[in-house]
Design a protein around this motif. Structure first.
Motif, PDB file in Angstrom:
ATOM      1  N   HIS A   1      10.133  -9.789  -1.104  1.00  0.00           N
ATOM      2  CA  HIS A   1       8.961 -10.364  -1.233  1.00  0.00           C
ATOM      3  C   HIS A   1       7.865  -8.935  -0.812  1.00  0.00           C
ATOM      4  O   HIS A   1       7.485  -8.800   0.387  1.00  0.00           O
ATOM      5  N   ASP A   2       7.386  -8.322  -1.859  1.00  0.00           N
ATOM      6  CA  ASP A   2       6.810  -7.255  -1.748  1.00  0.00           C
ATOM      7  C   ASP A   2       5.466  -7.150  -1.108  1.00  0.00           C
ATOM      8  O   ASP A   2       5.230  -6.440  -0.071  1.00  0.00           O
ATOM      9  N   THR A   3       4.672  -8.111  -1.482  1.00  0.00           N
ATOM     10  CA  THR A   3       3.132  -8.450  -0.892  1.00  0.00           C
ATOM     11  C   THR A   3       3.490  -8.774   0.546  1.00  0.00           C
ATOM     12  O   THR A   3       2.643  -8.198   1.296  1.00  0.00           O
ATOM     13  N   ALA A   4       4.432  -9.351   1.028  1.00  0.00           N
ATOM     14  CA  ALA A   4       4.240 -10.122   2.303  1.00  0.00           C
ATOM     15  C   ALA A   4       5.064  -8.827   2.966  1.00  0.00           C
ATOM     16  O   ALA A   4       4.479  -8.480   4.302  1.00  0.00           O
TER      17      ALA A   4
ATOM     18  N   ARG B   1       4.571  -5.435   2.638  1.00  0.00           N
ATOM     19  CA  ARG B   1       3.538  -4.696   2.735  1.00  0.00           C
ATOM     20  C   ARG B   1       2.561  -5.062   3.853  1.00  0.00           C
ATOM     21  O   ARG B   1       2.105  -4.113   4.740  1.00  0.00           O
ATOM     22  N   TYR B   2       2.358  -6.385   4.003  1.00  0.00           N
ATOM     23  CA  TYR B   2       1.308  -6.784   4.717  1.00  0.00           C
ATOM     24  C   TYR B   2       1.980  -6.923   6.171  1.00  0.00           C
ATOM     25  O   TYR B   2       1.250  -6.416   7.233  1.00  0.00           O
TER      26      TYR B   2
ATOM     27  N   ARG C   1       2.044  -3.341   7.842  1.00  0.00           N
ATOM     28  CA  ARG C   1       0.589  -3.031   8.204  1.00  0.00           C
ATOM     29  C   ARG C   1       0.332  -3.615   9.726  1.00  0.00           C
ATOM     30  O   ARG C   1      -0.040  -2.666  10.449  1.00  0.00           O
TER      31      ARG C   1
ATOM     32  N   LYS D   1      12.378  -0.547  -4.516  1.00  0.00           N
ATOM     33  CA  LYS D   1      11.159  -0.902  -4.563  1.00  0.00           C
ATOM     34  C   LYS D   1       9.884   0.217  -4.691  1.00  0.00           C
ATOM     35  O   LYS D   1      10.341   1.323  -4.411  1.00  0.00           O
TER      36      LYS D   1
ATOM     37  N   SER E   1       0.147   0.947   0.136  1.00  0.00           N
ATOM     38  CA  SER E   1      -0.757   0.725  -1.198  1.00  0.00           C
ATOM     39  C   SER E   1      -1.164   1.958  -1.757  1.00  0.00           C
ATOM     40  O   SER E   1      -1.829   2.808  -1.151  1.00  0.00           O
TER      41      SER E   1
END
Length: 106
Positions: free
Chosen positions: A10-13, A15-16, A19, A52, A57
């Motif tokens: 889950h790339d977006t999760a 990345r979040y 951070r 990935k 970002s």
């Protein structure tokens, strides 16, 4: 949770969560978070090794503005026709039930 997101791709999760984890580690003293920093670095390397894109970002540069001025669009000579009124049939409103006085006798 971060490991789960990386493992499930889950790339977006991920990345979040990277951070958020970095913000937490940076808020604490460096000598107390050495192990956590190493774990985050290893997990980041693992996520990059899965093929990935990098987890940070990347902002795309804005395209250069055009120097040409825009030409105004040609105005239409046709005017829109109003929609025809719909025939609602013989419908009567019971004004007495709405509290407006005695009923109309049609």
């Amino acid at each position: 949770m971060l490991r789960k997101a990386v493992k499930a791709k889950h790339d977006t999760a991920a990345r979040y969560l990277f951070r958020k984890a970095r913000a937490l580690v940076n808020a604490l003293p460096a000598h107390k978070t050495k192990q956590e920093r190493e774990q985050l670095a290893a997990l980041r390397q693992k996520s990059r090794a899965q093929g990935k894109p990098p987890v940070t970002s990347v902002k795309k540069p804005k395209p250069a503005a055009r120097s040409r001025t825009k030409t105004p669009a040609a105005k239409s000579t046709r005017q829109a026709k109003p929609a025809p009124a719909r025939d609602l049939g013989d419908r009567f409103i019971n004004r007495a039930s709405l509290g407006y006085g005695p009923p109309d006798k049609a």
